[in-house]
Design an enzyme around this catalytic site. Structure first.
Site, PDB file in Angstrom:
ATOM      1  N   ALA A  72       0.925  -1.219   0.112  1.00  0.00           N
ATOM      2  CA  ALA A  72      -0.029  -0.074   0.052  1.00  0.00           C
ATOM      3  C   ALA A  72       1.079   1.177   0.045  1.00  0.00           C
ATOM      4  O   ALA A  72       2.077   1.078   0.522  1.00  0.00           O
ATOM      5  CB  ALA A  72      -0.976  -0.035   1.394  1.00  0.00           C
ATOM      6  N   GLU A 121      -0.237  -9.510  -0.959  1.00  0.00           N
ATOM      7  CA  GLU A 121      -1.774  -9.556  -0.690  1.00  0.00           C
ATOM      8  C   GLU A 121      -2.398  -9.577  -1.973  1.00  0.00           C
ATOM      9  O   GLU A 121      -3.317 -10.411  -2.426  1.00  0.00           O
ATOM     10  CB  GLU A 121      -2.495  -8.432   0.359  1.00  0.00           C
ATOM     11  CG  GLU A 121      -1.826  -8.708   1.732  1.00  0.00           C
ATOM     12  CD  GLU A 121      -1.940  -7.786   2.461  1.00  0.00           C
ATOM     13  OE1 GLU A 121      -1.533  -6.380   2.490  1.00  0.00           O
ATOM     14  OE2 GLU A 121      -2.792  -7.978   3.723  1.00  0.00           O
TER      15      GLU A 121
HETATM   16  N1  CAA Z   1       4.708   3.355  -0.555  1.00  0.00           N
HETATM   17  C1  CAA Z   1       4.911   4.645  -1.113  1.00  0.00           C
HETATM   18  N2  CAA Z   1       6.115   4.888  -1.573  1.00  0.00           N
HETATM   19  C2  CAA Z   1       7.129   3.563  -1.835  1.00  0.00           C
HETATM   20  C3  CAA Z   1       6.590   2.175  -1.156  1.00  0.00           C
HETATM   21  C4  CAA Z   1       5.517   2.228  -0.570  1.00  0.00           C
HETATM   22  N3  CAA Z   1       5.030   0.871  -0.181  1.00  0.00           N
HETATM   23  N4  CAA Z   1       7.608   1.513  -1.421  1.00  0.00           N
HETATM   24  C5  CAA Z   1       8.630   2.402  -2.138  1.00  0.00           C
HETATM   25  N5  CAA Z   1       8.218   3.339  -2.179  1.00  0.00           N
HETATM   26  C6  CAA Z   1       8.952   4.606  -2.784  1.00  0.00           C
HETATM   27  C7  CAA Z   1       9.956   5.028  -2.023  1.00  0.00           C
HETATM   28  O1  CAA Z   1       9.551   6.075  -1.260  1.00  0.00           O
HETATM   29  C8  CAA Z   1      10.953   5.709  -2.995  1.00  0.00           C
HETATM   30  O2  CAA Z   1      10.425   6.949  -3.401  1.00  0.00           O
HETATM   31  P1  CAA Z   1      11.472   8.353  -3.565  1.00  0.00           P
HETATM   32  O3  CAA Z   1      12.473   7.942  -4.541  1.00  0.00           O
HETATM   33  O4  CAA Z   1      10.547   9.275  -3.890  1.00  0.00           O
HETATM   34  O5  CAA Z   1      12.356   8.425  -2.218  1.00  0.00           O
HETATM   35  C9  CAA Z   1      10.830   4.690  -4.359  1.00  0.00           C
HETATM   36  O6  CAA Z   1       9.796   4.082  -4.112  1.00  0.00           O
HETATM   37  C10 CAA Z   1      11.871   3.916  -4.525  1.00  0.00           C
HETATM   38  O7  CAA Z   1      11.986   2.815  -3.207  1.00  0.00           O
HETATM   39  P2  CAA Z   1      13.407   2.864  -2.488  1.00  0.00           P
HETATM   40  O8  CAA Z   1      14.425   4.186  -2.182  1.00  0.00           O
HETATM   41  O9  CAA Z   1      12.947   2.637  -0.750  1.00  0.00           O
HETATM   42  O10 CAA Z   1      14.069   1.539  -2.836  1.00  0.00           O
HETATM   43  P3  CAA Z   1      15.033   0.682  -2.208  1.00  0.00           P
HETATM   44  O11 CAA Z   1      15.511  -0.221  -3.363  1.00  0.00           O
HETATM   45  O12 CAA Z   1      16.002   1.221  -1.165  1.00  0.00           O
HETATM   46  O13 CAA Z   1      13.916  -0.295  -1.232  1.00  0.00           O
HETATM   47  C11 CAA Z   1      12.020  -1.509  -0.831  1.00  0.00           C
HETATM   48  C12 CAA Z   1      13.295  -1.095  -1.847  1.00  0.00           C
HETATM   49  C13 CAA Z   1      12.982  -2.503   0.182  1.00  0.00           C
HETATM   50  C14 CAA Z   1      10.852  -2.321  -1.405  1.00  0.00           C
HETATM   51  C15 CAA Z   1      11.574  -0.145  -0.054  1.00  0.00           C
HETATM   52  O14 CAA Z   1      10.981   0.662  -0.864  1.00  0.00           O
HETATM   53  C16 CAA Z   1      10.520  -0.660   0.810  1.00  0.00           C
HETATM   54  O15 CAA Z   1      10.831  -1.129   2.068  1.00  0.00           O
HETATM   55  N6  CAA Z   1       9.183  -0.052   0.657  1.00  0.00           N
HETATM   56  C17 CAA Z   1       7.980  -0.350   1.371  1.00  0.00           C
HETATM   57  C18 CAA Z   1       7.628  -1.774   1.393  1.00  0.00           C
HETATM   58  C19 CAA Z   1       6.370  -2.013   2.877  1.00  0.00           C
HETATM   59  O16 CAA Z   1       6.725  -1.598   3.880  1.00  0.00           O
HETATM   60  N7  CAA Z   1       5.312  -2.120   2.251  1.00  0.00           N
HETATM   61  C20 CAA Z   1       4.190  -2.546   3.033  1.00  0.00           C
HETATM   62  C21 CAA Z   1       3.359  -1.235   3.136  1.00  0.00           C
HETATM   63  S1  CAA Z   1       1.963  -0.996   4.215  1.00  0.00           S
HETATM   64  C22 CAA Z   1       0.960  -2.344   3.412  1.00  0.00           C
HETATM   65  O17 CAA Z   1       0.782  -2.894   2.434  1.00  0.00           O
HETATM   66  C23 CAA Z   1      -0.339  -2.250   4.390  1.00  0.00           C
HETATM   67  C24 CAA Z   1      -1.634  -3.365   3.790  1.00  0.00           C
HETATM   68  O18 CAA Z   1      -1.554  -4.391   4.429  1.00  0.00           O
HETATM   69  C25 CAA Z   1      -2.255  -2.962   3.058  1.00  0.00           C
END
Ligand code: CAA
Length: 265
Positions: A72, A121
């Protein structure tokens, strides 16, 4: 009638090749994270796909090399103010996942990179999952102070068992494609997830469409009931297949040693 691949969305794209539609989540700058607009566009796109009688299988994938869907959209979480906002977000995501899991045609997730949180999911709502060799899968929500809210606490244990699901959710760790294959979280691992997903879709499309659809219904409804209740559902739906022209065709083709030509009737 508008061709599916002529439809314009901001965050999703549909491509259609014969009976296979490919829905690509297309927000690579946010690793295809599901913001409210994207969820709504997925719902609209899926509705349009299902109205197209030519489409017999759907593949869902993510754009770019890096991510299927990274969850999300966390940047929208700041707007959430309390219990009801949270519940509404979860229900909105669950509705879309339910819409996908209830489709009468096979749905395959081509997991081309990160499938985290809401992204995993989404893949769990599909019938079959194909992961690319470099894919990473996980439910990191507890690390954000959340629980999975788009169906993960329910679909994951049903797919891989309670112990494995709790391990993944409570540790919030990411698993690689080969480990995911070992635990039954994905069905296939391939260098190119989309190519493999197409192969799987082609194999499914060779079979009788009504039977394929009724299998999905039997499994889905059976998972929510007792064994006895599930067997009754199976017998009823088996009865329906026997009333189809495709059943006659399948049997005749077998007896005459020729390939069957199913019409979906
Ligand atoms: N939401 C919004 N933006 C996101 C995102 C997310 N879930 N995942 C990545 N992005 C964005 C980052 O903020 C970043 O944006 P900027 O370039 O503007 O800073 C861009 O995508 C690239 O991401 P990273 O720089 O973080 O890339 P990375 O290679 O260093 O890491 C990753 C990759 C491990 C996937 C990391 O992005 C990450 O951990 N993302 C979040 C994953 C997460 O926690 N997902 C669960 C969300 S909660 C949910 O889904 C609830 C539910 O059950 C419905």
């Amino acid at each position: 009638m508008t061709q599916l691949d002529e439809l314009e969305f901001d965050n999703v794209q549909i491509d259609q090749h014969g009976p296979i539609a490919v829905l690509t989540i297309n927000r690579p700058r946010a690793l295809n994270a599901l913001n409210a607009d994207t969820l709504s566009e997925i719902a609209q796109a899926v509705n349009m796909i299902i109205e197209d009688a030519e489409v017999g299988a759907l593949i869902i994938t993510g754009s770019g090399e890096k991510a299927f869907v990274a969850g999300a959209d966390i940047s929208e979480f700041g707007d959430l103010e309390g219990v009801y906002d949270g519940r509404e977000l979860a229900l909105a995501g669950q509705d879309v996942m339910h819409q996908i899991s209830s489709l009468p045609i096979p749905v395959i997730a081509a997991i081309n990179g990160y499938a985290l949180g809401g992204g995993l999911e989404l893949a769990l709502a599909c019938d079959v999952r194909v992961a690319s060799t470099g894919a990473r899968l996980g439910l990191p929500e507890t690390g954000l102070g959340l629980i999975p809210g788009f169906g993960g606490t329910q679909r994951l244990p049903r797919l891989i068992g309670t112990g494995r699901a709790l391990d993944l959710i409570l540790t919030a760790r990411q698993v690689r494609a080969d480990e995911a294959l070992g635990m039954g979280l994905v069905n296939y691992v391939a260098d190119n997830a989309l190519t493999k997903a197409r192969e799987v879709a082609e194999a499914m499309l060779k079979n009788a469409p009504i039977a394929v659809s009724l299998v999905k219904e039997a499994v889905r409804r059976g998972m929510d009931t007792t064994l006895e209740g599930g067997l009754e559902i199976e017998a009823d739906l088996f009865g329906m297949t026997v009333a189809t022209k495709d059943f006659r065709e399948g049997v005749d083709a077998f007896l005459n040693k020729r390939p069957a030509e199913f019409q979906g009737e």
